[in-house]
Write a protein that holds these residues in place. Structure first.
Motif, mmCIF file in Angstrom:
data_model
loop_
_atom_site.group_PDB
_atom_site.id
_atom_site.type_symbol
_atom_site.label_atom_id
_atom_site.label_comp_id
_atom_site.label_asym_id
_atom_site.label_seq_id
_atom_site.Cartn_x
_atom_site.Cartn_y
_atom_site.Cartn_z
ATOM 1 N N PHE A 14 3.994 -2.086 4.816
ATOM 2 C CA PHE A 14 3.547 -0.707 4.573
ATOM 3 C C PHE A 14 2.026 -0.585 4.568
ATOM 4 O O PHE A 14 1.452 0.298 5.199
ATOM 5 C CB PHE A 14 4.075 -0.236 3.209
ATOM 6 N N ALA A 15 1.371 -1.493 3.830
ATOM 7 C CA ALA A 15 -0.082 -1.377 3.652
ATOM 8 C C ALA A 15 -0.806 -1.650 4.968
ATOM 9 O O ALA A 15 -1.691 -0.886 5.374
ATOM 10 C CB ALA A 15 -0.537 -2.373 2.578
ATOM 11 N N ALA A 16 -0.406 -2.726 5.644
ATOM 12 C CA ALA A 16 -1.096 -3.117 6.877
ATOM 13 C C ALA A 16 -0.917 -2.065 7.967
ATOM 14 O O ALA A 16 -1.883 -1.677 8.645
ATOM 15 C CB ALA A 16 -0.552 -4.465 7.350
ATOM 16 N N LYS A 49 3.790 -12.115 10.407
ATOM 17 C CA LYS A 49 4.792 -13.175 10.630
ATOM 18 C C LYS A 49 5.913 -12.681 11.525
ATOM 19 O O LYS A 49 6.496 -13.429 12.279
ATOM 20 C CB LYS A 49 5.391 -13.593 9.292
ATOM 21 N N GLU A 50 6.276 -11.384 11.351
ATOM 22 C CA GLU A 50 7.338 -10.834 12.197
ATOM 23 C C GLU A 50 6.739 -9.778 13.100
ATOM 24 O O GLU A 50 5.680 -9.234 12.786
ATOM 25 C CB GLU A 50 8.439 -10.163 11.346
ATOM 26 N N ASN A 51 7.441 -9.455 14.183
ATOM 27 C CA ASN A 51 6.871 -8.463 15.089
ATOM 28 C C ASN A 51 7.261 -7.048 14.683
ATOM 29 O O ASN A 51 7.007 -6.096 15.379
ATOM 30 C CB ASN A 51 7.273 -8.761 16.549
ATOM 31 N N PHE A 97 11.422 -1.662 6.565
ATOM 32 C CA PHE A 97 11.431 -0.528 5.650
ATOM 33 C C PHE A 97 12.313 -0.909 4.452
ATOM 34 O O PHE A 97 13.507 -0.630 4.405
ATOM 35 C CB PHE A 97 11.970 0.697 6.402
ATOM 36 N N HIS A 98 11.679 -1.598 3.478
ATOM 37 C CA HIS A 98 12.438 -2.197 2.365
ATOM 38 C C HIS A 98 13.393 -1.251 1.626
ATOM 39 O O HIS A 98 14.492 -1.660 1.267
ATOM 40 C CB HIS A 98 11.482 -2.826 1.352
ATOM 41 N N PRO A 99 12.986 -0.017 1.359
ATOM 42 C CA PRO A 99 13.917 0.835 0.598
ATOM 43 C C PRO A 99 15.271 1.008 1.293
ATOM 44 O O PRO A 99 16.232 1.411 0.645
ATOM 45 C CB PRO A 99 13.163 2.167 0.514
ATOM 46 N N SER A 151 1.582 -16.512 12.034
ATOM 47 C CA SER A 151 1.419 -16.668 10.590
ATOM 48 C C SER A 151 0.042 -17.277 10.306
ATOM 49 O O SER A 151 -0.289 -18.328 10.845
ATOM 50 C CB SER A 151 2.538 -17.584 10.082
ATOM 51 N N ILE A 152 -0.720 -16.601 9.500
ATOM 52 C CA ILE A 152 -2.058 -17.107 9.156
ATOM 53 C C ILE A 152 -1.905 -18.124 8.043
ATOM 54 O O ILE A 152 -1.198 -17.869 7.068
ATOM 55 C CB ILE A 152 -2.964 -15.944 8.675
ATOM 56 N N HIS A 153 -2.527 -19.281 8.169
ATOM 57 C CA HIS A 153 -2.376 -20.222 7.053
ATOM 58 C C HIS A 153 -3.655 -20.458 6.263
ATOM 59 O O HIS A 153 -3.624 -21.108 5.232
ATOM 60 C CB HIS A 153 -1.712 -21.533 7.485
ATOM 61 N N GLY A 189 -1.850 -3.427 -1.075
ATOM 62 C CA GLY A 189 -0.400 -3.660 -1.154
ATOM 63 C C GLY A 189 -0.035 -4.637 -2.264
ATOM 64 O O GLY A 189 -0.800 -4.865 -3.205
ATOM 65 N N ASP A 190 1.164 -5.244 -2.106
ATOM 66 C CA ASP A 190 1.719 -6.090 -3.175
ATOM 67 C C ASP A 190 0.881 -7.332 -3.464
ATOM 68 O O ASP A 190 1.017 -7.927 -4.532
ATOM 69 C CB ASP A 190 3.135 -6.545 -2.788
ATOM 70 N N CYS A 191 0.025 -7.757 -2.523
ATOM 71 C CA CYS A 191 -0.756 -8.977 -2.774
ATOM 72 C C CYS A 191 -2.000 -8.678 -3.602
ATOM 73 O O CYS A 191 -2.713 -9.584 -4.006
ATOM 74 C CB CYS A 191 -1.149 -9.661 -1.456
ATOM 75 N N THR A 239 4.576 -1.118 -5.262
ATOM 76 C CA THR A 239 5.609 -0.319 -4.588
ATOM 77 C C THR A 239 5.103 0.133 -3.224
ATOM 78 O O THR A 239 3.899 0.129 -2.966
ATOM 79 C CB THR A 239 5.985 0.943 -5.398
ATOM 80 N N ALA A 240 6.057 0.548 -2.405
ATOM 81 C CA ALA A 240 5.723 0.967 -1.037
ATOM 82 C C ALA A 240 4.812 2.189 -1.060
ATOM 83 O O ALA A 240 3.865 2.285 -0.276
ATOM 84 C CB ALA A 240 7.007 1.269 -0.287
ATOM 85 N N GLN A 241 5.113 3.110 -1.983
ATOM 86 C CA GLN A 241 4.285 4.318 -2.099
ATOM 87 C C GLN A 241 2.820 3.966 -2.269
ATOM 88 O O GLN A 241 1.941 4.515 -1.611
ATOM 89 C CB GLN A 241 4.718 5.068 -3.356
#
Ligand SMILES: Cc1cc2nc3c(=O)[nH]c(=O)nc-3n(C[C@H](O)[C@H](O)[C@H](O)COP(=O)(O)OP(=O)(O)OC[C@H]3O[C@@H](n4cnc5c(N)ncnc54)[C@H](O)[C@@H]3O)c2cc1C
Length: 710
Positions: free
Chosen positions: A15-17, A40-42, A46-48, A80-82, A304-306, A321-323
């Motif tokens: 969501f944030a990115a 990481k994924e393409n 949409f988690h909700p 994936s960034i390490h 975001g969550d991080c 949260t996504a909001q």
């Protein structure tokens, strides 16, 4: 990219990115700014809507949007960034050749969310489904449908109930929504099956707090709870899951909720790049200034969550949260644009719009703009709001159609087979749990990593199944059935907390067939075990099972070692006693290990074989270094039969006796010779001819288990 283009790198595809990238693209011309997004994924999840995917009311691709399609003008890389190297203003990732590659940035936005963490509860990572990614939701959906199929095929009412029991851990939004969706899927689908009815189904929500949905107002929580119970979801409040096993969820009082499906919706951990980042953190999240710049850094932002971001609206840290993530992404983009234009940044400010949660049975609870709504209307609102929040019209139409058809048609119960037979998985058991039962199909071979198991066998007409042997770390079980018999010949039950690696029949057969050494070891083990099963020597077995262990108990030797005692002290003590082994006790007089004459001899040989300049002095080598595994022990309340079988199983001539299964205070020891002599006296010589009892191999006077002894 041109020389004077600003390069903005975004790590994340959530969501944030996505919001940050899209806002930057609308505010900055492609000539001035190159935006590079790594995920990481393409796709963006949409988690909700994940609960709807798991509940088969939504197709997986409807709840995910492909990043490069939704972000025109943004370079999207699925990588994936390490590592983030803030001092060099670079990020590092692995390219398609597996080599590390770096790219630099003018501004970096960290929006990598958080990972799920099942290690908070023992056994969860082995036995529970996480619920965070699209893959998790799809796997769970297939598993649920497979349980319905298994229940249909099962002839045992008890097993049927087991397959039809689902435990969801966590009473937050995702736990409640998921419980509702699973409940709807399973109950609505029951009519398509003949072998079970709705009464056999159990959906249990386990929550440690005294109310579900702590985020919403008390009246809405009460409503949610009442309605969930009405549609058949059992809610256990103030209940903490203590463990997960193949049998279900263990509670702190030792009881077990039996269920074939456990889903864990609690527990998060920071992503690895966040863990490795040397900046200020709060509960694992990156602390930012009010404008979302990472504290102490000028050109790195976290959203975001991080991120741990103060909200200027109420001076509270923002919830994950996504909001919030979406608003943070947008406002961080605006602040980056301000910095590039030389304008002052603004603090993050957001007044939450409301909360929405679907609770199953076409009901939801909602708190929006100061209004509290619940029931069908709230559910309709929930669907409407999330439909509008979807990132593109194509998704909205797809989701709308899925939901429309869900109202009219039954849910899709198709599953894809994913080669589940090829598995190597960890498993966790509590004391008393069965790893397998005698007579069950032998599908798995087990290697014990931690803890002890007991081996039980019941004979025809005799259901008494007292333990007759036990196994510990480094031992394995299940091999006899896999090599010779389609059914397990014995039961294996955990004596303590046990962790095993379980290998499916296919993998096991492949290994045993191609690796000659492993085949040899296994054949030897099977031979020894089949001799040790006593079935040919019932009189011997009977006599030993009645004789108390105390008859054979030898008192503690007067002199014992400590873990820090040295090799030369051990050698001196061995010379002074004629037992051929030494006990090592810790400060509380608990058994730490057993050292045999062979161990001491091996250690001396090693010293002598080492070149003189690097050779260690025997007075510098501590005995603890010579022990490679925990000692095999037996407790004073165990039977003589168990002692004899254990010695035979492990090739021991002496077995330490401790106070209890979890109490390692040494009480004494038993010796194979004494048991043999007793049998000879009691049963006569003919009984012992070829009998397994205490006929222990003389060449293996090993008192300590080593990997090779199994
Ligand atoms: C089941 C479930 C239901 C939810 N329901 C709601 C709800 O109803 N309402 C609500 O407001 N919130 C809800 N949430 C919470 C919400 O989804 C999160 O707060 C939100 O997704 C956070 O957004 P984010 O962009 O920070 O992280 P995420 O959406 O988690 O995205 C993180 C992204 O970073 C990428 N990434 C991670 N590490 C790396 C790396 N090293 N290199 C490259 N990419 C990386 C990942 O691939 C992912 O694309 C729910 C969460 C879950 C799990």
């Amino acid at each position: 990219m041109t020389m004077n283009q600003t390069k903005i790198v975004i790590i994340g595809g959530g969501f944030a990115a996505a919001k940050c990238a899209r806002t930057l693209r609308t505010k900055l011309s492609p000539n001035d700014c190159h935006i590079l997004l790594f995920s990481k994924e393409n796709h963006m999840v949409f988690h909700p809507l994940l609960a709807d995917v798991a509940g088969a009311s939504l197709h997986p691709d409807s709840a995910a949007a492909t990043l490069r399609q939704m972000l025109p003008g943004v370079e999207c890389r699925t990588e994936s960034i390490h590592l983030v190297d803030t001092s060099a203003a670079q990020i590092e990732y692995q390219n398609d050749q597996g080599q590390s590659e770096r790219t630099n940035y003018d501004h970096l936005v960290l929006a990598c969310g958080a990972d799920s963490n099942l290690s908070v509860i023992p056994g969860m990572s082995d036995h529970a489904f996480p619920f965070k990614t699209m893959g998790d939701a799809v796997r769970l959906r297939m598993h649920i449908i497979q349980q319905l199929e298994k229940a249909e095929a099962s002839g045992s009412p008890e097993r049927r109930k087991f397959y039809l029991s689902f435990v969801i851990i966590g009473g937050g939004f995702s736990g409640v929504e998921l419980a509702g969706e699973i409940n709807d899927l399973v109950r609505e689908s029951a009519r398509f099956y003949r072998n079970f009815a709705e009464d056999d189904i159990k959906i249990i929500l386990v929550h440690s707090g005294n109310q579900v949905l702590p985020e919403v107002s008390p009246s809405l929580r009460d409503f949610a709870l009442k309605k969930m119970k009405k549609v058949g979801v059992e809610v256990l409040l103030n209940t903490k899951a203590a463990a997960a096993t193949t049998e279900g969820v263990g509670l702190p009082d030792g009881s077990l909720i039996r269920a074939a499906t456990v889903v864990c919706t609690i527990g998060t951990t920071p992503e690895r790049i966040v863990q490795r980042l040397d900046v200020r953190k709060e509960r694992g999240r990156i602390v930012t200034d009010a404008d979302m710049r990472v504290t102490g850094l000028q050109n790195v932002w976290a959203v975001g969550d991080c991120a741990y971001i103060p909200n200027a609206f109420n001076n509270e840290p923002c919830p994950p949260t996504a909001q919030f993530a979406e608003r943070q992404g947008r406002q961080a983009a605006a602040n980056i644009v301000r910095v590039l234009r030389g304008e002052p940044t603004r603090p993050f400010y957001f007044k939450q719009l409301g909360q929405l949660c679907s609770i199953g049975g076409r009901r939801a609870v909602a708190e929006m703009f100061g209004l509290r709504i619940s029931g069908f209307f709230a559910w309709f609102l929930w669907r409407g709001v999330y439909l509008l929040k979807l990132p593109s019209w194509s998704r909205r139409i797809k989701v709308g159609l899925d939901w429309g058809s869900d109202l009219i048609f039954p849910r899709d119960l198709g599953t894809l087979r994913m080669g589940e037979a090829q598995q190597l998985a960890g498993a966790y058991y509590r004391p008393g749990d069965f790893i397998y039962r005698q007579g069950e199909p032998a599908n798995f071979f087990y290697a014990i990593e931690e803890g002890e198991v007991e081996v039980l066998r019941s004979t025809e007409g005799n259901q008494d199944s007292a333990a007759f042997a036990f196994l510990g770390p480094g031992d394995f079980c299940g091999e006899a059935a896999l090599l010779q018999d389609p059914l397990y010949e014995v039961s294996i039950r955990a004596r303590s907390v046990v962790r095993v690696k379980a290998m499916s029949r296919n993998i096991f057969s492949g290994l045993a067939g191609t690796m000659a050494p492993s085949r040899g070891i296994l054949v030897e083990l099977v031979k020894r075990r089949s001799q040790a099963l006593w079935q040919h020597f019932p009189a011997s077995k009977e006599a030993l099972s009645k004789e108390p262990l105390s008859s054979f108990l030898e008192p503690l030797p007067s002199r014992t070692l400590k873990p820090e005692s040295t090799l030369d002290q051990a050698l001196a003590m061995l010379n002074a006693n004629d037992l051929g082994f030494l006990f090592i006790l810790d400060d509380q007089q608990r058994l730490f290990g057993v050292l045999s004459a062979i161990d001491i001899a091996n250690a001396l040989v090693l010293i002598v074989a080492t070149p003189v300049d690097s050779r260690r002095d025997a007075s510098k080598v501590q005995v603890r270094e010579l022990l490679s595994a925990d000692p095999v022990t037996i407790s004073s309340d165990d039977s003589s039969l168990l002692a004899a079988t254990t010695m035979l199983e492990h090739g021991l001539s002496c077995l330490p006796v401790v106070a209890g299964k979890n109490d390692y205070h040494l009480q004494g020891f038993v010796q194979a010779e004494k048991i043999t002599y007793w049998q000879l006296q009691k049963l006569g010589k003919e009984t012992l001819t070829g009998a397994p009892a205490a006929v222990v191999r003389d060449d293996e006077k090993i008192q300590r288990r080593t990997a090779g002894s199994a």
